[in-house]
Enzyme design. Structure first.
Site, PDB file in Angstrom:
ATOM      1  N   THR A   1       0.826  -1.217   0.000  1.00  0.00           N
ATOM      2  CA  THR A   1       0.000   0.000   0.000  1.00  0.00           C
ATOM      3  C   THR A   1       0.854   1.259   0.000  1.00  0.00           C
ATOM      4  OG1 THR A   1      -1.459   1.284   1.440  1.00  0.00           O
ATOM      5  CG2 THR A   1      -0.098  -0.319   2.529  1.00  0.00           C
ATOM      6  N   ASP A   2       0.275   2.352  -0.496  1.00  0.00           N
ATOM      7  CA  ASP A   2       0.987   3.641  -0.449  1.00  0.00           C
ATOM      8  C   ASP A   2       1.041   4.198   0.976  1.00  0.00           C
ATOM      9  OD1 ASP A   2      -1.690   4.354  -0.133  1.00  0.00           O
ATOM     10  OD2 ASP A   2      -1.681   5.912  -1.683  1.00  0.00           O
ATOM     11  N   GLU A   3       0.250   3.594   1.902  1.00  0.00           N
ATOM     12  CA  GLU A   3       0.183   4.148   3.260  1.00  0.00           C
ATOM     13  C   GLU A   3       1.518   3.997   4.002  1.00  0.00           C
ATOM     14  OE1 GLU A   3      -3.535   3.371   5.310  1.00  0.00           O
ATOM     15  OE2 GLU A   3      -4.562   3.074   3.401  1.00  0.00           O
TER      16      GLU A   3
ATOM     17  N   TYR B   1      -1.772  -0.355  10.922  1.00  0.00           N
ATOM     18  CA  TYR B   1      -1.873  -1.062   9.626  1.00  0.00           C
ATOM     19  C   TYR B   1      -0.666  -0.742   8.748  1.00  0.00           C
ATOM     20  CZ  TYR B   1      -3.223  -1.665   4.704  1.00  0.00           C
ATOM     21  OH  TYR B   1      -3.225  -1.992   3.363  1.00  0.00           O
TER      22      TYR B   1
ATOM     23  N   LYS C   1       2.440  -3.147   7.263  1.00  0.00           N
ATOM     24  CA  LYS C   1       2.739  -3.332   5.837  1.00  0.00           C
ATOM     25  C   LYS C   1       4.159  -2.853   5.519  1.00  0.00           C
ATOM     26  CE  LYS C   1       0.354  -4.630   2.933  1.00  0.00           C
ATOM     27  NZ  LYS C   1       0.005  -5.992   2.412  1.00  0.00           N
TER      28      LYS C   1
HETATM   29  P1  NAD Z   1      -9.330  -7.619   2.211  1.00  0.00           P
HETATM   30  O1  NAD Z   1      -9.351  -7.344   3.682  1.00  0.00           O
HETATM   31  O2  NAD Z   1     -10.563  -7.388   1.402  1.00  0.00           O
HETATM   32  O3  NAD Z   1      -8.902  -9.144   1.970  1.00  0.00           O
HETATM   33  C1  NAD Z   1      -7.874  -9.767   2.682  1.00  0.00           C
HETATM   34  C2  NAD Z   1      -7.952 -11.266   2.442  1.00  0.00           C
HETATM   35  O4  NAD Z   1      -6.875 -11.898   3.171  1.00  0.00           O
HETATM   36  C3  NAD Z   1      -9.251 -11.895   2.964  1.00  0.00           C
HETATM   37  O5  NAD Z   1      -9.780 -12.780   2.001  1.00  0.00           O
HETATM   38  C4  NAD Z   1      -8.822 -12.633   4.214  1.00  0.00           C
HETATM   39  O6  NAD Z   1      -9.611 -13.776   4.505  1.00  0.00           O
HETATM   40  C5  NAD Z   1      -7.377 -13.012   3.873  1.00  0.00           C
HETATM   41  N1  NAD Z   1      -6.562 -13.216   5.082  1.00  0.00           N
HETATM   42  C6  NAD Z   1      -6.475 -12.389   6.160  1.00  0.00           C
HETATM   43  N2  NAD Z   1      -5.669 -12.942   7.080  1.00  0.00           N
HETATM   44  C7  NAD Z   1      -5.216 -14.118   6.580  1.00  0.00           C
HETATM   45  C8  NAD Z   1      -4.344 -15.137   7.068  1.00  0.00           C
HETATM   46  N3  NAD Z   1      -3.782 -15.060   8.276  1.00  0.00           N
HETATM   47  N4  NAD Z   1      -4.075 -16.202   6.267  1.00  0.00           N
HETATM   48  C9  NAD Z   1      -4.661 -16.293   5.039  1.00  0.00           C
HETATM   49  N5  NAD Z   1      -5.518 -15.392   4.544  1.00  0.00           N
HETATM   50  C10 NAD Z   1      -5.793 -14.307   5.302  1.00  0.00           C
HETATM   51  O7  NAD Z   1      -8.099  -6.792   1.665  1.00  0.00           O
HETATM   52  P2  NAD Z   1      -7.904  -6.033   0.268  1.00  0.00           P
HETATM   53  O8  NAD Z   1      -8.456  -4.673   0.383  1.00  0.00           O
HETATM   54  O9  NAD Z   1      -8.339  -6.930  -0.834  1.00  0.00           O
HETATM   55  O10 NAD Z   1      -6.303  -5.905   0.228  1.00  0.00           O
HETATM   56  C11 NAD Z   1      -5.507  -6.941  -0.331  1.00  0.00           C
HETATM   57  C12 NAD Z   1      -4.054  -6.535  -0.259  1.00  0.00           C
HETATM   58  O11 NAD Z   1      -3.832  -5.328  -0.979  1.00  0.00           O
HETATM   59  C13 NAD Z   1      -3.564  -6.265   1.168  1.00  0.00           C
HETATM   60  O12 NAD Z   1      -2.259  -6.772   1.277  1.00  0.00           O
HETATM   61  C14 NAD Z   1      -3.589  -4.749   1.289  1.00  0.00           C
HETATM   62  O13 NAD Z   1      -2.615  -4.312   2.199  1.00  0.00           O
HETATM   63  C15 NAD Z   1      -3.246  -4.353  -0.139  1.00  0.00           C
HETATM   64  N6  NAD Z   1      -3.779  -3.033  -0.559  1.00  0.00           N
HETATM   65  C16 NAD Z   1      -5.101  -2.719  -0.376  1.00  0.00           C
HETATM   66  C17 NAD Z   1      -5.584  -1.498  -0.830  1.00  0.00           C
HETATM   67  C18 NAD Z   1      -7.057  -1.134  -0.706  1.00  0.00           C
HETATM   68  O14 NAD Z   1      -7.429  -0.005  -1.028  1.00  0.00           O
HETATM   69  N7  NAD Z   1      -7.920  -2.015  -0.269  1.00  0.00           N
HETATM   70  C19 NAD Z   1      -4.720  -0.597  -1.451  1.00  0.00           C
HETATM   71  C20 NAD Z   1      -3.368  -0.941  -1.616  1.00  0.00           C
HETATM   72  C21 NAD Z   1      -2.919  -2.181  -1.174  1.00  0.00           C
HETATM   73  P1  TYD Z   2     -10.937   3.711   4.282  1.00  0.00           P
HETATM   74  O1  TYD Z   2     -11.867   3.258   3.212  1.00  0.00           O
HETATM   75  O2  TYD Z   2     -11.026   3.078   5.629  1.00  0.00           O
HETATM   76  O3  TYD Z   2      -9.455   3.590   3.680  1.00  0.00           O
HETATM   77  P2  TYD Z   2      -8.032   4.133   4.275  1.00  0.00           P
HETATM   78  O4  TYD Z   2      -8.204   4.455   5.699  1.00  0.00           O
HETATM   79  O5  TYD Z   2      -7.134   2.959   4.061  1.00  0.00           O
HETATM   80  O6  TYD Z   2      -7.657   5.310   3.423  1.00  0.00           O
HETATM   81  O7  TYD Z   2     -11.121   5.287   4.483  1.00  0.00           O
HETATM   82  C1  TYD Z   2     -10.979   6.195   3.402  1.00  0.00           C
HETATM   83  C2  TYD Z   2     -11.090   7.592   3.971  1.00  0.00           C
HETATM   84  O8  TYD Z   2     -12.441   7.796   4.450  1.00  0.00           O
HETATM   85  C3  TYD Z   2     -10.185   7.827   5.167  1.00  0.00           C
HETATM   86  O9  TYD Z   2      -9.694   9.175   5.126  1.00  0.00           O
HETATM   87  C4  TYD Z   2     -11.098   7.652   6.378  1.00  0.00           C
HETATM   88  C5  TYD Z   2     -12.459   8.112   5.840  1.00  0.00           C
HETATM   89  N1  TYD Z   2     -13.642   7.423   6.420  1.00  0.00           N
HETATM   90  C6  TYD Z   2     -14.698   8.183   6.939  1.00  0.00           C
HETATM   91  O10 TYD Z   2     -14.678   9.431   6.945  1.00  0.00           O
HETATM   92  N2  TYD Z   2     -15.777   7.517   7.451  1.00  0.00           N
HETATM   93  C7  TYD Z   2     -15.852   6.155   7.467  1.00  0.00           C
HETATM   94  O11 TYD Z   2     -16.861   5.591   7.973  1.00  0.00           O
HETATM   95  C8  TYD Z   2     -14.765   5.392   6.927  1.00  0.00           C
HETATM   96  C9  TYD Z   2     -14.797   3.885   6.919  1.00  0.00           C
HETATM   97  C10 TYD Z   2     -13.681   6.073   6.395  1.00  0.00           C
END
Ligand code: NAD
Ligand code: TYD
Length: 353
Positions: A134-136, A159, A163
């Protein structure tokens, strides 16, 4: 050359399900193994369309359990790894950081160890271990600018700290053991199948049910949004064309303050639901800010665009419209999550296979 047996972790989650679908459909010559623990965020209903494909196997397993992971590597001879499994929600990391350490850090190191010694390719200087991140990890951009691949890590939430730690371990295994790794750091994703704890699906669902829309703080925080299928396409490019040992930032140059994004969703929902303009916006409720809330994320995606030729395929307006349409057309998917029924699907479909 060995046939590719690709391990994708977290393939029942939001992004992982889109990556698994893309790889199963696009690469019939690869065998895709999806390993997922099926936590609250894992939903096999995200990938029912490919569950019977002959080049696909689902295995319920926990990456924190090193013995289980080692046995699976020995049995299935994974040639490559695309690692997405993680605890992914910042708010949950604030209330329960240890789960993030276990899955995101320990789980990643377990996979690195298994890849290093048990994979027929990665143990011999072949194959690819790809960490999806992630970019975070770069922290918060409070004074302008963009995240570059060279931006120093400065994670601010539990989080992002977990990462960042896993990214460092992946690079350390490249440096120390010459493991063939590649990484990418992507901005916020939105699209179909996202668990409704994250902003976009939570707000779409709440608007549909006339529930309050909890905006943290003043809604001035900025996020950079990318459609999930474009992230999956970028992962395909990085996996096949990325330079070993390198990192690629992924994003669509698409920054929005939370409040502006929420207003776009409200307007679109008013239209779709036949409400008078402004009706959904009345649900906006300002609530206490998230602890340590990062002000702004913004990705400079020039490296992946120039070096690997990747481009986002969708403009934001089109992506958000597609996303809203998907949630409105898939209310059963949402109802199963809110009722908890989706968690029984594994027993019904897979337990006796
Ligand atoms: P998500 O929470 O929707 O899915 C995570 C998956 O991992 C789930 O299916 C869960 O069951 C599985 N999991 C969790 N713990 C586990 C374990 N101990 N063993 C096996 N499986 C396990 O997450 P996402 O949003 O799809 O993110 C996927 C990846 O991409 C993550 O690594 C996250 O850091 C990265 N990412 C997410 C975003 C975003 O905006 N969602 C952006 C950039 C990077
Ligand atoms: P989120 O979807 O949790 O992603 P991330 O924290 O990884 O960026 O949140 C996106 C943005 O929205 C973040 O600035 C937090 C804000 N947010 C709210 O204002 N209300 C909410 O209920 C949630 C879930 C997020």
């Amino acid at each position: 050359m060995l046939k590719k047996n690709i391990l994708i972790t977290g393939g029942a989650g939001f992004i992982g399900s889109h990556v698994v679908r893309l790889f199963v459909n696009k690469y019939p010559d690869y065998h895709i193994f999806n390993i997922d623990k099926l936590t609250y965020a894992g939903n096999l209903k995200n990938i029912t369309d490919i569950e019977n494909a002959t080049n696909y196997t689902f295995i319920k397993a926990d990456i924190v359990d090193a013995n289980q992971i080692n046995e699976l590597f020995a049995k299935h001879q994974f040639t490559d790894v695309i690692h997405l499994a993680a605890e992914s929600h910042v708010d949950r990391s604030i209330t329960n950081p240890i789960d993030f350490v276990m899955t995101n850090v320990v789980g990643t190191v377990n996979l690195l160890n298994a890849a290093k010694s048990l994979s027929p390719t990665l143990s011999k200087g072949e194959g690819v271990f790809y960490h999806v991140s992630t970019d975070e990890v770069y922290g918060s951009l409070n004074d302008g600018g963009f995240f570059l691949e060279t931006t120093p890590y400065d994670p601010q939430s539990p989080y992002s700290a977990s990462k960042a730690s896993s990214d460092h371990f992946v690079r350390a295994y490249h440096n120390t053991y010459k493991l063939r790794v590649v990484l990418s750091n992507c901005s916020n994703n939105y699209g179909p199948n996202q668990f409704p704890e994250k902003l976009v699906p939570l707000f779409i669902n709440n608007i549909g049910n006339n529930k309050p829309l909890p905006v943290y703080g003043k809604g001035e925080n900025v996020r950079d949004w990318l459609y999930v299928v474009d992230h999956a396409r970028a992962i395909d490019d990085v996996f096949h064309k990325g330079k070993i040992g390198e990192t690629y930032n992924i994003g669509g140059f698409n920054e929005w303050t939370n409040i502006d994004l929420i207003k776009v969703i409200c307007k679109a929902m008013d239209k779709k639901l036949g409400r008078t303009e402004g009706e959904s916006e009345r649900l906006i409720t300002y609530v206490t800010d998230r602890a340590g809330h990062d002000l702004r994320y913004a990705i400079d995606a020039n490296k992946i665009m120039k070096e690997l030729g990747w481009q986002p395929s969708l403009q934001f307006e089109e992506g958000i419209e597609k996303t809203i349409d998907w949630y409105l057309a898939n209310q059963e998917w949402m109802n199963e999550i809110t009722s908890g029924n989706y968690q029984n699907y594994y027993e019904a479909m897979y337990a006796n296979r």
